[in-house]
Design a protein around this motif. Structure first.
Motif, mmCIF file in Angstrom:
data_model
loop_
_atom_site.group_PDB
_atom_site.id
_atom_site.type_symbol
_atom_site.label_atom_id
_atom_site.label_comp_id
_atom_site.label_asym_id
_atom_site.label_seq_id
_atom_site.Cartn_x
_atom_site.Cartn_y
_atom_site.Cartn_z
ATOM 1 N N ARG A 13 11.803 30.411 67.560
ATOM 2 C CA ARG A 13 11.568 31.844 67.758
ATOM 3 C C ARG A 13 10.781 32.439 66.604
ATOM 4 O O ARG A 13 10.666 31.842 65.531
ATOM 5 C CB ARG A 13 12.890 32.586 67.936
ATOM 6 N N LEU A 14 10.273 33.647 66.838
ATOM 7 C CA LEU A 14 9.486 34.398 65.854
ATOM 8 C C LEU A 14 9.921 35.852 65.891
ATOM 9 O O LEU A 14 10.031 36.444 66.963
ATOM 10 C CB LEU A 14 7.997 34.307 66.184
ATOM 11 N N LEU A 15 10.179 36.415 64.709
ATOM 12 C CA LEU A 15 10.508 37.829 64.571
ATOM 13 C C LEU A 15 9.456 38.476 63.677
ATOM 14 O O LEU A 15 9.275 38.061 62.523
ATOM 15 C CB LEU A 15 11.901 38.017 63.957
ATOM 16 N N ALA A 16 8.761 39.470 64.185
ATOM 17 C CA ALA A 16 7.643 40.066 63.447
ATOM 18 C C ALA A 16 8.077 40.779 62.179
ATOM 19 O O ALA A 16 7.364 40.763 61.172
ATOM 20 C CB ALA A 16 6.876 41.030 64.347
ATOM 21 N N ARG A 17 9.251 41.421 62.200
ATOM 22 C CA ARG A 17 9.789 42.047 60.985
ATOM 23 C C ARG A 17 11.278 42.323 61.182
ATOM 24 O O ARG A 17 11.658 43.191 61.950
ATOM 25 C CB ARG A 17 9.051 43.337 60.645
ATOM 26 N N SER A 18 12.075 41.568 60.470
ATOM 27 C CA SER A 18 13.525 41.715 60.528
ATOM 28 C C SER A 18 14.053 41.873 59.118
ATOM 29 O O SER A 18 13.811 41.002 58.271
ATOM 30 C CB SER A 18 14.141 40.476 61.195
ATOM 31 N N PHE A 19 14.734 42.996 58.830
ATOM 32 C CA PHE A 19 15.218 43.274 57.479
ATOM 33 C C PHE A 19 14.082 43.160 56.460
ATOM 34 O O PHE A 19 14.247 42.614 55.366
ATOM 35 C CB PHE A 19 16.379 42.345 57.107
ATOM 36 N N GLY A 20 12.899 43.679 56.850
ATOM 37 C CA GLY A 20 11.757 43.716 55.949
ATOM 38 C C GLY A 20 11.002 42.415 55.804
ATOM 39 O O GLY A 20 10.158 42.289 54.920
ATOM 40 N N ALA A 21 11.266 41.446 56.693
ATOM 41 C CA ALA A 21 10.624 40.141 56.538
ATOM 42 C C ALA A 21 10.150 39.578 57.870
ATOM 43 O O ALA A 21 10.810 39.737 58.902
ATOM 44 C CB ALA A 21 11.586 39.151 55.891
ATOM 45 N N LEU A 22 9.002 38.925 57.849
ATOM 46 C CA LEU A 22 8.564 38.080 58.939
ATOM 47 C C LEU A 22 9.491 36.871 58.924
ATOM 48 O O LEU A 22 9.685 36.228 57.891
ATOM 49 C CB LEU A 22 7.111 37.663 58.717
ATOM 50 N N ALA A 23 10.107 36.575 60.071
ATOM 51 C CA ALA A 23 11.146 35.552 60.100
ATOM 52 C C ALA A 23 10.896 34.574 61.239
ATOM 53 O O ALA A 23 10.306 34.916 62.259
ATOM 54 C CB ALA A 23 12.525 36.202 60.260
ATOM 55 N N ALA A 24 11.374 33.352 61.016
ATOM 56 C CA ALA A 24 11.175 32.321 62.034
ATOM 57 C C ALA A 24 12.312 31.324 62.005
ATOM 58 O O ALA A 24 12.996 31.142 60.986
ATOM 59 C CB ALA A 24 9.865 31.581 61.787
ATOM 60 N N THR A 43 13.662 30.859 58.111
ATOM 61 C CA THR A 43 12.778 31.054 56.965
ATOM 62 C C THR A 43 12.194 32.452 57.069
ATOM 63 O O THR A 43 12.051 33.001 58.164
ATOM 64 C CB THR A 43 11.644 30.017 56.951
ATOM 65 N N THR A 44 11.863 33.053 55.927
ATOM 66 C CA THR A 44 11.361 34.421 55.912
ATOM 67 C C THR A 44 10.292 34.601 54.845
ATOM 68 O O THR A 44 10.214 33.829 53.885
ATOM 69 C CB THR A 44 12.491 35.442 55.630
ATOM 70 N N VAL A 45 9.493 35.644 55.025
ATOM 71 C CA VAL A 45 8.586 36.104 53.982
ATOM 72 C C VAL A 45 8.501 37.624 54.111
ATOM 73 O O VAL A 45 8.381 38.162 55.216
ATOM 74 C CB VAL A 45 7.182 35.466 54.108
ATOM 75 N N ALA A 46 8.627 38.327 52.996
ATOM 76 C CA ALA A 46 8.627 39.787 53.017
ATOM 77 C C ALA A 46 7.295 40.329 53.525
ATOM 78 O O ALA A 46 6.231 39.825 53.156
ATOM 79 C CB ALA A 46 8.914 40.328 51.621
ATOM 80 N N VAL A 47 7.366 41.354 54.385
ATOM 81 C CA VAL A 47 6.168 42.009 54.905
ATOM 82 C C VAL A 47 6.392 43.521 54.912
ATOM 83 O O VAL A 47 7.523 43.987 55.003
ATOM 84 C CB VAL A 47 5.809 41.521 56.332
ATOM 85 N N ALA A 48 5.306 44.261 54.839
ATOM 86 C CA ALA A 48 5.396 45.718 54.781
ATOM 87 C C ALA A 48 5.470 46.360 56.153
ATOM 88 O O ALA A 48 5.915 47.503 56.292
ATOM 89 C CB ALA A 48 4.211 46.282 54.005
ATOM 90 N N ASP A 49 5.009 45.644 57.185
ATOM 91 C CA ASP A 49 5.018 46.188 58.538
ATOM 92 C C ASP A 49 4.982 45.036 59.530
ATOM 93 O O ASP A 49 4.929 43.867 59.149
ATOM 94 C CB ASP A 49 3.846 47.149 58.763
ATOM 95 N N SER A 50 5.018 45.379 60.813
ATOM 96 C CA SER A 50 5.008 44.355 61.868
ATOM 97 C C SER A 50 3.785 44.482 62.765
ATOM 98 O O SER A 50 3.836 44.160 63.949
ATOM 99 C CB SER A 50 6.286 44.453 62.710
ATOM 100 N N LEU A 51 2.677 44.924 62.199
ATOM 101 C CA LEU A 51 1.462 45.166 62.973
ATOM 102 C C LEU A 51 0.505 43.980 62.919
ATOM 103 O O LEU A 51 0.470 43.231 61.950
ATOM 104 C CB LEU A 51 0.752 46.410 62.448
ATOM 105 N N GLY A 52 -0.298 43.849 63.973
ATOM 106 C CA GLY A 52 -1.351 42.849 63.993
ATOM 107 C C GLY A 52 -0.870 41.481 64.419
ATOM 108 O O GLY A 52 0.202 41.309 65.005
ATOM 109 N N LEU A 53 -1.687 40.473 64.126
ATOM 110 C CA LEU A 53 -1.370 39.100 64.491
ATOM 111 C C LEU A 53 -0.314 38.552 63.539
ATOM 112 O O LEU A 53 -0.483 38.558 62.322
ATOM 113 C CB LEU A 53 -2.629 38.238 64.414
#
Length: 257
Positions: free
Chosen positions: A147-158, A166-176
């Motif tokens: 699965r893929l989560l575009a932004r969960s608790f401030g992070a792109l998650a998979a 696994t996660t990486v912090a992101v500022a938003d969930s926009l775009g590709l």
């Protein structure tokens, strides 16, 4: 199949439409305009030039002119046309959004059964999100390990074919947004055309079940999704080509600010 061509230059010569773009347009109940077909042609040519065409099982331009058109699989029209479950919202040229509770698109494709380009150690999931939302809900996947989560608790998650997140912090969930795995040892996260993190996390399984867009593992997304895709793993050049092709199409139909 559409028997038309596209004008090239001032001399009035015509270029034949890419056969795969023509087959895609022909699978639509509401016929696209000539201008829209030209966008399909440009998109398919860009995807092929970027080395993506033979890597993908599923590719949906959800931001279509018509609801049925948005559910057609560009890679193989007539195979894995999405089914709308519990009435996800469709907006022309913007795509589909679930209600965050029960609605999604079902592709009917179950990669855990084999016979797909998507494999345990050679896989990608991606979407183009038009909604900035920080919510613990999956945009695409088959189950808890895929699965893929575009932004969960401030992070792109998979969960990239593994039971460990696994996660990486992101500022938003926009775009590709997406993940790509090309080995058993780890995977890449990408946003736009750029790899933003490469976590080391071994794969262990593909979750059984069909690929759903707007849901996975009992979570349901409320983001509006304009593009979605599934297939074999992508390298940096292929990711950049995918982003450029999607951006050109979405900009042309007015989906981008």
């Amino acid at each position: 199949m559409l028997g038309i061509g596209l004008p090239v230059g001032a001399a009035g010569a015509y270029r034949a439409i890419d056969p795969d773009a023509a087959a895609y347009a022909s699978a639509m109940t509401v016929a696209p305009s000539a201008a829209r077909v030209a966008l399909f042609d440009a998109f398919v040519r860009a995807i092929k030039a970027g080395g993506l065409w033979t890597r993908l099982d599923l590719l949906y331009l959800l931001a279509a002119h018509d609801e049925q058109a948005g559910r057609v699989n560009l890679i193989a029209p007539g195979a894995h046309t999405c089914t709308a479950v519990n009435s996800p919202s469709f907006v022309a040229d913007r795509g589909f959004a679930g209600d965050g509770a029960t609605s999604y698109l079902s592709t009917g494709l179950n990669p855990s059964l084999g016979g797909t380009r998507f494999a345990q150690n050679d896989a990608t999931l991606f979407v183009w999100s038009l909604t900035d939302l920080n919510a613990s809900a999956a945009e695409i996947g088959t189950g808890s390990a895929t699965r893929l989560l575009a932004r969960s608790f401030g992070a792109l998650a998979a969960r990239a074919n593994t039971t460990t997140s696994t996660t990486v912090a992101v500022a938003d969930s926009l775009g590709l947004v997406g993940w790509s795995r090309t080995s058993s040892a780890g995977h890449d996260f990408f946003r736009g055309g750029t790899v933003v993190a490469s976590p080391v996390q071994a794969s262990d399984q593909i979750s059984a079940g069909v690929v759903r867009i707007g849901a996975a593992a009992s979570t349901y997304s409320a983001r509006r999704l304009a593009v979605a895709g599934v297939g074999a793993g992508l390298d940096g050049g292929q990711i950049a080509a995918l982003d450029a092709a999607c951006e050109a199409y979405l900009d042309a139909v007015g989906a981008l600010p």
